[in-house]
Design a protein around this motif. Structure first.
Motif, short mmCIF file in Angstrom:
data_model
loop_
_atom_site.label_atom_id
_atom_site.label_comp_id
_atom_site.label_asym_id
_atom_site.label_seq_id
_atom_site.Cartn_x
_atom_site.Cartn_y
_atom_site.Cartn_z
N PHE B 204 43.50 40.26 37.40
CA PHE B 204 43.52 39.67 36.05
C PHE B 204 42.49 38.55 35.94
O PHE B 204 41.68 38.51 35.01
N GLY B 205 42.53 37.61 36.88
CA GLY B 205 41.66 36.43 36.79
C GLY B 205 40.18 36.81 36.79
O GLY B 205 39.40 36.27 36.00
N VAL B 206 39.81 37.73 37.66
CA VAL B 206 38.41 38.17 37.72
C VAL B 206 38.01 38.83 36.40
O VAL B 206 36.93 38.57 35.86
N SER B 207 38.90 39.65 35.85
CA SER B 207 38.57 40.34 34.59
C SER B 207 38.45 39.34 33.45
O SER B 207 37.54 39.45 32.61
N ALA B 208 39.36 38.36 33.41
CA ALA B 208 39.29 37.34 32.35
C ALA B 208 37.98 36.55 32.49
O ALA B 208 37.32 36.25 31.49
N ALA B 209 37.61 36.23 33.72
CA ALA B 209 36.35 35.50 33.94
C ALA B 209 35.15 36.34 33.54
O ALA B 209 34.14 35.81 33.07
N LEU B 210 35.26 37.67 33.70
CA LEU B 210 34.17 38.56 33.27
C LEU B 210 34.05 38.58 31.74
O LEU B 210 32.95 38.70 31.20
N GLY B 219 29.09 32.20 35.37
CA GLY B 219 29.98 32.66 36.43
C GLY B 219 31.23 31.80 36.52
O GLY B 219 31.48 30.95 35.68
N GLU B 220 32.03 32.06 37.56
CA GLU B 220 33.32 31.37 37.67
C GLU B 220 33.78 31.45 39.12
O GLU B 220 33.33 32.32 39.87
N ILE B 221 34.65 30.54 39.50
CA ILE B 221 35.36 30.68 40.77
C ILE B 221 36.83 30.79 40.46
O ILE B 221 37.42 29.90 39.83
N VAL B 222 37.41 31.93 40.80
CA VAL B 222 38.80 32.25 40.48
C VAL B 222 39.58 32.26 41.78
O VAL B 222 39.13 32.86 42.76
N GLU B 223 40.73 31.63 41.78
CA GLU B 223 41.51 31.59 43.03
C GLU B 223 42.97 31.85 42.76
O GLU B 223 43.52 31.41 41.75
N THR B 224 43.61 32.58 43.66
CA THR B 224 45.06 32.63 43.63
C THR B 224 45.58 32.59 45.06
O THR B 224 44.85 32.85 46.00
N ALA B 225 46.84 32.19 45.19
CA ALA B 225 47.43 32.01 46.51
C ALA B 225 48.74 32.79 46.58
O ALA B 225 49.43 32.96 45.58
N LEU B 226 49.09 33.25 47.78
CA LEU B 226 50.31 34.04 47.95
C LEU B 226 51.53 33.26 47.44
O LEU B 226 52.37 33.80 46.72
N THR B 227 51.63 31.99 47.83
CA THR B 227 52.79 31.19 47.41
C THR B 227 52.78 30.97 45.90
O THR B 227 53.81 31.17 45.24
N ASN B 228 51.65 30.55 45.35
CA ASN B 228 51.60 30.22 43.92
C ASN B 228 51.99 31.41 43.04
O ASN B 228 52.70 31.25 42.04
N GLY B 229 51.53 32.58 43.43
CA GLY B 229 51.86 33.78 42.65
C GLY B 229 53.35 34.03 42.62
O GLY B 229 53.92 34.32 41.56
#
Lengths: 421, 421
Positions: B204-210, B219-229
């Motif tokens: 989702f995050g990569v597509s939204a950044a696109l 461009g963008e730097i998109v990050e997600t973490a196992l715990t945060n999700g």
């Protein structure tokens, strides 16, 4: 309105507390700024999806039934009359009440769609068509519109008309079947995981369709189903089943293919330990002062450790029981072994890392006061997620949105009197 | 190459079997056609995310270590020497081997990034920077690049350097704490849910950044973490905790706020029944011929039914036990009560609706033969997901991709000899 983007100390809230001084100032607009979403959804799966879009900058107009609104407004705990459950899934949206059973209500919806980029719905299959918005009509009238849709089982097939609910999707997808104690009953996950996985799939699908729309000018119809989303989450368990024909067994907290792995009992509680390779198993046993166990013929390979789980578990617990959870977490992490505390929800939100990552957000709900919700799981550096507005009162923005459509005060009064808005 | 888009009977595979005759022919390209992704990820969380992008048309170049590749290639069941687990998460990708510890390997990666739209990585925080690709460098050299990143706990904060693993993330996020029998231990979900939720968040995050990149060129730097999700998946359970300060209890398959709801025992097995409103409870009891129970003062409201769960459960089971699961599923669905069978994985993939929705996909792996994987959870009407190529052999496309970069056969031979590719 309240921005969660820049904290008191000048750090970027939604990217953790990472200092941003060397980078440009982030945009306050979000990745999906300029995207207008008409949101006909209610309960969880749709609202969580549109909230993801709204958190990342899309403008969300939540269309609710007149006088009632989303059923979740009346569910769960109330804070000064406002549902905490509703607040959790409806920040960054405006609320418009509209009677879609009336001809005039549908004409207003049509006006909204003229200016929209996305329509999201989670009705049962066929309900939107019964309002005159079948797929072919949507496609012809709004060729640039991305329609996002969540339902229980898919909009075609023998179960398309069945009523759906998370628990049923968990049961039918095979997900419950692999969870639970060895020898016990199939066990659901307590959060409504099929709804929320569908939300993430839809947020992805709508965004991917918007990328194509930017490039081709063409709209799309995107669909996901509670069951289909969970089936895809069966991942390697499905792969093993397809490869062997053997149905995976329930193994509780034990991993079906690795040991040691799972919950162990420290002096003051349980600790989750998950070494995922031989190297990590060696690190774990060394940290426990038990490296000699790897020479024991019962334990000298993963396969043998799987066969002799219980004596090894007993042996490890006899060492782990000598110190506290906190001591082991420090020591094992230093040794490079994945491990952590089994948090209840209170402990999760008190954890310094979770706090640092701002996974707890306070919404300023105006007269209602503050309501706390979970934070943003997707962090963006340049155009971060932010709280642009809290969850709306029912119909809070009806006047404002109709005004934007050119419907004046007098006409609005008539529409109120007729029960259209 | 094999397309899963059009089935033998001319229907669109990835949108279920819905007849498409009235609509235009779908594009075979997918929503993310024209997006090139350089994929440095391995194991589950990253590969599942990039597979979602690839299923929807992005071109994925999977960069793997020379001679070894993704560790998953050696895990789980092998089909003619090819890992079924690897196939599950790596269709629609090409494989390039590259030694990123060598200067020349890094220069080749730089060339790839010049022509790429997205870079995805799931290293521990700091590893990519140690290869010379810190965020500031990425941003300056590739201002249009969207960088997607998955890690355990986030790239800042006290636990940033801890090793991460799904089981630990399930424990620390509070997710395990709410699952399991009342009075039992906290219970993980068997699928690696924190990895796979992170995958969906990142897709989702990569597509939204696109979408933003299409509009702004940035461009963008998109990050997600196992715990945060997983923390964000705590949803209404978190909302109730924030509102009341009370930690939600484990309730097994019972719903903490509704009854009747859960597993009931038919003549030949268990049936999942989930009426979510008073209306549905009435429908259920009527279908069971037990509507008089709603006049019993123990059962005449949801609150009272919660207090008297056990006598009501016994009463309902005594009726439900008189017929088979199949009979109840037909009858209750007709009455509008959400219900279904508790499937094991085999039953899930034999279910006519799951089959209709094509949630089982066969990959033609060439010499390896056919390998079955799960299907597409996100269905698109105009530009559907499709299998464009099966999971690659290690380095299968090294020559082809280097040729595309203008690196000729002679130079490639030297690079092979030097262990760079």
């Amino acid at each position: 309105m309240r921005s969660a983007e820049i904290t008191k100390d000048g750090h970027l809230a939604s990217f953790g507390n990472l200092a941003m001084s060397s980078l440009s100032a982030p945009s306050s607009l979000g990745s999906l700024a300029g995207i207008r979403v008409i949101d006909l959804t209610r309960v969880i799966s749709g609202p969580f999806a549109t909230q993801m879009l709204g958190d990342h900058g899309a403008e969300i107009i939540k269309v609710e039934t007149v006088g009632e609104g989303d059923v979740v407004r009346r569910q769960g705990n109330m804070i000064n009359g406002f549902s905490a459950y509703f607040a959790q899934f409806n920040r960054n949206k405006r609320s418009l009440t509209l009677n879609l059973r009336s001809e005039r209500g549908r004409r207003i919806l049509a006006s909204l769609l003229e200016g929209a980029d996305v329509l999201v719905e989670n009705y049962r299959p066929g309900v939107l068509a019964s309002m005159g918005l079948d797929d072919e009509t949507l496609r012809q009238r709004y060729p640039r519109l991305v329609v996002g849709r969540i339902n229980g089982f898919g909009s075609s097939g023998p179960y398309r008309d069945r009523p759906a609910y998370d628990f049923v999707a968990q049961a039918m997808s095979g997900f419950m079947g692999v969870n639970g104690e060895a020898g016990g009953v199939p066990m659901r996950a307590a959060p409504p995981i099929s709804d929320m996985v569908a939300s993430l799939n839809l947020a992805f699908g709508v965004s991917a369709a918007l990328v194509r729309r930017e490039r081709t000018g063409q709209g799309e119809i995107v669909e996901t189903a509670l069951t289909n989303g969970l089936v895809a989450m069966m991942g390697y368990l499905a792969a093993e089943y397809f490869a062997t024909g053997e149905v995976p067994k329930r193994t509780g907290n034990d991993h079906p293919m690795l040991y040691p792995y799972g919950l162990f009992t420290a002096a003051d509680g349980e600790v989750a330990i998950a070494p995922s390779s031989e190297t990590m198993v060696m690190r774990l046993l060394t940290a426990l002062g038990q490296q000699q166990l790897l020479e024991d013929p019962r334990f000298d390979s993963n396969d043998k450790r799987m066969q002799h789980r219980e004596p090894l578990r007993e042996r490890l617990n006899s060492v782990i029981g000598q110190r506290t959870v906190a001591e082991w977490i420090t020591q094992l992490n230093e040794a490079g072994v994945p491990c952590g505390r089994v948090h209840d929800i209170a402990e999760t939100f008190e954890d310094p890392q979770i706090q640092h990552q701002q996974m707890r957000l306070e919404l300023d709900q105006g007269e209602v006061g503050h309501i706390t919700t979970t934070g943003f799981p997707v962090k963006m550096r340049e155009a971060p997620a932010a709280v642009r507005c809290p969850a709306p009162q029912l119909g809070e923005h009806t006047d404002e949105i109709l005004e934007e459509l050119g419907i004046g005060a007098e006409e609005r009064r008539a529409l109120y009197d007729q029960g259209v808005i």
